[in-house]
Motif scaffolding. Sequence first.
Motif, PDB file in Angstrom:
ATOM      1  N   GLU A   7       0.835  -1.200   0.000  1.00 38.21           N
ATOM      2  CA  GLU A   7       0.000   0.000   0.000  1.00 38.21           C
ATOM      3  C   GLU A   7       0.870   1.252   0.000  1.00 38.21           C
ATOM      4  OE1 GLU A   7      -2.565  -0.267   3.363  1.00 38.21           O
ATOM      5  OE2 GLU A   7      -3.680  -1.994   2.580  1.00 38.21           O
ATOM      6  N   TYR A   8       1.952   1.225   0.781  1.00 42.02           N
ATOM      7  CA  TYR A   8       2.861   2.372   0.799  1.00 42.02           C
ATOM      8  C   TYR A   8       3.499   2.561  -0.579  1.00 42.02           C
ATOM      9  CZ  TYR A   8       6.967   5.233   1.551  1.00 42.02           C
ATOM     10  OH  TYR A   8       7.914   6.218   1.434  1.00 42.02           O
ATOM     11  N   GLU A   9       3.945   1.474  -1.191  1.00 38.94           N
ATOM     12  CA  GLU A   9       4.569   1.579  -2.510  1.00 38.94           C
ATOM     13  C   GLU A   9       3.596   2.163  -3.527  1.00 38.94           C
ATOM     14  OE1 GLU A   9       6.084  -2.241  -3.579  1.00 38.94           O
ATOM     15  OE2 GLU A   9       7.991  -1.893  -2.576  1.00 38.94           O
ATOM     16  N   ASN A  10       2.347   1.726  -3.479  1.00 37.00           N
ATOM     17  CA  ASN A  10       1.344   2.236  -4.420  1.00 37.00           C
ATOM     18  C   ASN A  10       1.133   3.736  -4.235  1.00 37.00           C
ATOM     19  OD1 ASN A  10       1.020  -0.393  -5.314  1.00 37.00           O
ATOM     20  ND2 ASN A  10      -0.857  -0.764  -4.133  1.00 37.00           N
ATOM     21  N   LEU A  40       9.082  16.382  -2.591  1.00 33.25           N
ATOM     22  CA  LEU A  40       8.843  14.945  -2.577  1.00 33.25           C
ATOM     23  C   LEU A  40       9.024  14.376  -1.175  1.00 33.25           C
ATOM     24  CD1 LEU A  40       8.311  12.282  -4.027  1.00 33.25           C
ATOM     25  CD2 LEU A  40      10.765  12.156  -4.543  1.00 33.25           C
ATOM     26  N   LYS A  41      10.090  14.784  -0.494  1.00 28.51           N
ATOM     27  CA  LYS A  41      10.340  14.308   0.864  1.00 28.51           C
ATOM     28  C   LYS A  41       9.216  14.715   1.808  1.00 28.51           C
ATOM     29  CE  LYS A  41      15.400  14.156   0.597  1.00 28.51           C
ATOM     30  NZ  LYS A  41      16.665  14.737   1.106  1.00 28.51           N
ATOM     31  N   ARG A  42       8.737  15.948   1.651  1.00 27.83           N
ATOM     32  CA  ARG A  42       7.639  16.417   2.513  1.00 27.83           C
ATOM     33  C   ARG A  42       6.369  15.616   2.266  1.00 27.83           C
ATOM     34  NH1 ARG A  42       9.818  21.613   1.346  1.00 27.83           N
ATOM     35  NH2 ARG A  42       8.284  21.898  -0.334  1.00 27.83           N
ATOM     36  N   ALA A  43       6.121  15.282   0.994  1.00 24.95           N
ATOM     37  CA  ALA A  43       4.912  14.542   0.662  1.00 24.95           C
ATOM     38  C   ALA A  43       4.966  13.098   1.145  1.00 24.95           C
ATOM     39  CB  ALA A  43       4.686  14.586  -0.851  1.00 24.95           C
ATOM     40  N   LEU A  44       6.165  12.497   1.133  1.00 21.63           N
ATOM     41  CA  LEU A  44       6.301  11.105   1.549  1.00 21.63           C
ATOM     42  C   LEU A  44       6.336  10.940   3.074  1.00 21.63           C
ATOM     43  CD1 LEU A  44       8.967   9.789  -0.998  1.00 21.63           C
ATOM     44  CD2 LEU A  44       6.532   9.240  -0.948  1.00 21.63           C
ATOM     45  N   LYS A  45       6.732  11.971   3.782  1.00 22.56           N
ATOM     46  CA  LYS A  45       6.930  11.863   5.233  1.00 22.56           C
ATOM     47  C   LYS A  45       5.688  11.382   5.980  1.00 22.56           C
ATOM     48  CE  LYS A  45       8.678  14.412   9.234  1.00 22.56           C
ATOM     49  NZ  LYS A  45       9.240  15.703   9.719  1.00 22.56           N
ATOM     50  N   ARG A  92       4.913   7.674   5.268  1.00 27.15           N
ATOM     51  CA  ARG A  92       5.952   6.824   5.857  1.00 27.15           C
ATOM     52  C   ARG A  92       5.732   6.682   7.358  1.00 27.15           C
ATOM     53  NH1 ARG A  92      10.362   9.573   4.387  1.00 27.15           N
ATOM     54  NH2 ARG A  92      10.472   8.427   2.426  1.00 27.15           N
ATOM     55  N   ALA A  93       5.375   7.783   8.018  1.00 24.42           N
ATOM     56  CA  ALA A  93       5.088   7.732   9.460  1.00 24.42           C
ATOM     57  C   ALA A  93       3.879   6.838   9.732  1.00 24.42           C
ATOM     58  CB  ALA A  93       4.845   9.146   9.987  1.00 24.42           C
ATOM     59  N   GLU A  94       2.873   6.892   8.858  1.00 24.30           N
ATOM     60  CA  GLU A  94       1.698   6.046   9.010  1.00 24.30           C
ATOM     61  C   GLU A  94       2.061   4.576   8.828  1.00 24.30           C
ATOM     62  OE1 GLU A  94      -2.457   5.384   9.660  1.00 24.30           O
ATOM     63  OE2 GLU A  94      -1.123   7.091  10.019  1.00 24.30           O
ATOM     64  N   LEU A  95       2.941   4.292   7.873  1.00 24.97           N
ATOM     65  CA  LEU A  95       3.396   2.922   7.651  1.00 24.97           C
ATOM     66  C   LEU A  95       4.109   2.384   8.883  1.00 24.97           C
ATOM     67  CD1 LEU A  95       4.045   0.440   5.880  1.00 24.97           C
ATOM     68  CD2 LEU A  95       6.064   1.687   5.051  1.00 24.97           C
ATOM     69  N   GLU A  96       4.992   3.166   9.459  1.00 23.30           N
ATOM     70  CA  GLU A  96       5.719   2.738  10.654  1.00 23.30           C
ATOM     71  C   GLU A  96       4.754   2.453  11.801  1.00 23.30           C
ATOM     72  OE1 GLU A  96       9.410   4.228  13.506  1.00 23.30           O
ATOM     73  OE2 GLU A  96       8.417   5.650  12.181  1.00 23.30           O
ATOM     74  N   LYS A  97       3.804   3.346  12.007  1.00 22.99           N
ATOM     75  CA  LYS A  97       2.831   3.169  13.080  1.00 22.99           C
ATOM     76  C   LYS A  97       2.010   1.897  12.868  1.00 22.99           C
ATOM     77  CE  LYS A  97      -1.103   5.320  13.115  1.00 22.99           C
ATOM     78  NZ  LYS A  97      -2.171   6.368  13.150  1.00 22.99           N
ATOM     79  N   ASN A  98       1.590   1.657  11.637  1.00 21.43           N
ATOM     80  CA  ASN A  98       0.759   0.487  11.337  1.00 21.43           C
ATOM     81  C   ASN A  98       1.535  -0.818  11.477  1.00 21.43           C
ATOM     82  OD1 ASN A  98      -1.461   2.092  10.814  1.00 21.43           O
ATOM     83  ND2 ASN A  98      -1.123   2.165   8.609  1.00 21.43           N
ATOM     84  N   LEU A  99       2.815  -0.821  11.102  1.00 22.11           N
ATOM     85  CA  LEU A  99       3.620  -2.037  11.230  1.00 22.11           C
ATOM     86  C   LEU A  99       3.819  -2.417  12.696  1.00 22.11           C
ATOM     87  CD1 LEU A  99       6.358  -1.479   8.495  1.00 22.11           C
ATOM     88  CD2 LEU A  99       4.515  -3.177   8.453  1.00 22.11           C
ATOM     89  N   LYS A 125      18.919  -0.204   4.262  1.00 21.58           N
ATOM     90  CA  LYS A 125      18.794   0.391   2.925  1.00 21.58           C
ATOM     91  C   LYS A 125      17.461  -0.024   2.298  1.00 21.58           C
ATOM     92  CE  LYS A 125      23.781   0.540   2.104  1.00 21.58           C
ATOM     93  NZ  LYS A 125      24.893   0.108   1.226  1.00 21.58           N
ATOM     94  N   ASN A 126      16.383   0.132   3.064  1.00 24.38           N
ATOM     95  CA  ASN A 126      15.082  -0.297   2.555  1.00 24.38           C
ATOM     96  C   ASN A 126      14.483   0.737   1.608  1.00 24.38           C
ATOM     97  OD1 ASN A 126      12.917   1.404   4.206  1.00 24.38           O
ATOM     98  ND2 ASN A 126      14.544   0.825   5.647  1.00 24.38           N
ATOM     99  N   ALA A 127      13.601   0.261   0.740  1.00 25.29           N
ATOM    100  CA  ALA A 127      13.006   1.094  -0.305  1.00 25.29           C
ATOM    101  C   ALA A 127      11.908   2.013   0.227  1.00 25.29           C
ATOM    102  CB  ALA A 127      12.424   0.202  -1.403  1.00 25.29           C
ATOM    103  N   TYR A 128      11.557   1.892   1.518  1.00 28.18           N
ATOM    104  CA  TYR A 128      10.440   2.644   2.072  1.00 28.18           C
ATOM    105  C   TYR A 128      10.901   3.875   2.858  1.00 28.18           C
ATOM    106  CZ  TYR A 128       9.080  -2.145   1.237  1.00 28.18           C
ATOM    107  OH  TYR A 128       8.929  -3.382   0.670  1.00 28.18           O
ATOM    108  N   GLY A 129      12.203   4.007   3.028  1.00 30.18           N
ATOM    109  CA  GLY A 129      12.722   5.133   3.791  1.00 30.18           C
ATOM    110  C   GLY A 129      12.545   4.995   5.284  1.00 30.18           C
ATOM    111  N   LEU A 130      12.255   3.784   5.769  1.00 32.01           N
ATOM    112  CA  LEU A 130      12.065   3.558   7.197  1.00 32.01           C
ATOM    113  C   LEU A 130      13.406   3.439   7.912  1.00 32.01           C
ATOM    114  CD1 LEU A 130       9.249   0.873   6.984  1.00 32.01           C
ATOM    115  CD2 LEU A 130       8.963   3.217   7.815  1.00 32.01           C
TER     116      LEU A 130
END
Length: 295
Positions: A135-138, A157-162, A165-172, A277-282
Amino acid sequence: MNTNPYEILSDESSFYGDEEETNRLEALVASFDPEPYWGEHHQRLLSTRQYNLKAPTMSSDISMKDASPSPSPTGPPQDRRGRTESVDHFLSRLPPSTTKLTPSRPWIWMHNRNIPSKEGDVPTLLRKGHELLQEYENESVIIREANDKSGGKMAPLKRALKPIRAELEKNLLALARETGVTHGKWMLFPTVDQVDECWGTVVRAMEKGELGDAAKVAPNDGSGESRLICVYTADFGDAEDVKRVVKKMSEIGLLGKGARPIYYKSDVYTLLEITSKNAYGLKASMFSSLNVLRK
């Protein structure tokens, strides 16, 4: 202007697919780290399990749920301390400096017999975790495409992804708690000539109940590289216990001298192969010893 850090093929080449597919493949290559693959994923493969079934004299620990395995028919287990074995005998029988890595012995284990060990629902964690990553990749693809159309600058781009990415970390991390996969570990990397002494210190401290519920060390793979020792705690969310363990590790000399920290990683990130070196920036690690011990 091409701003994708993973894009290294020329614009003229379409051998590996269109630009989106090329970017995806390059991100996967950049994020792959063989160490957690061999340490965590490889031992869960069907081929490894089948190999273990053909080797009755080897104890095939593929999880932490079996804290007190029965000895093999020919003697004590070959990847951990035996049920009635003394610490000194265990350390002399399986010294990590010379004990060879095998498919059925990817790690040498030490368990705290006074703390029941649990694994949690790993299959559900893996299934739902990969869904969250997808879902994050999409979402990130949509954001990157929009950014490219607006000029391709990195700061927006960094501001938009932040936030996603924070939501992904919280959900994991929430998923890890939901499935009971709450273990995490402090990671040490002693050299080959130091690994036996370092491992012995860990084992003796665990026997006294001074650390967590389990620890493991990588056997000899013939590379001559530094070995990984993981000292587990049962719950990455228990900040006091995480701090207590690393404080004791410091007191008994496991952190060494100087300001070089060690790091703590949750099992959910290890199982999902989220490396530095993950592709999600985590951020792959949750804590550093320097930050925890300052508090």
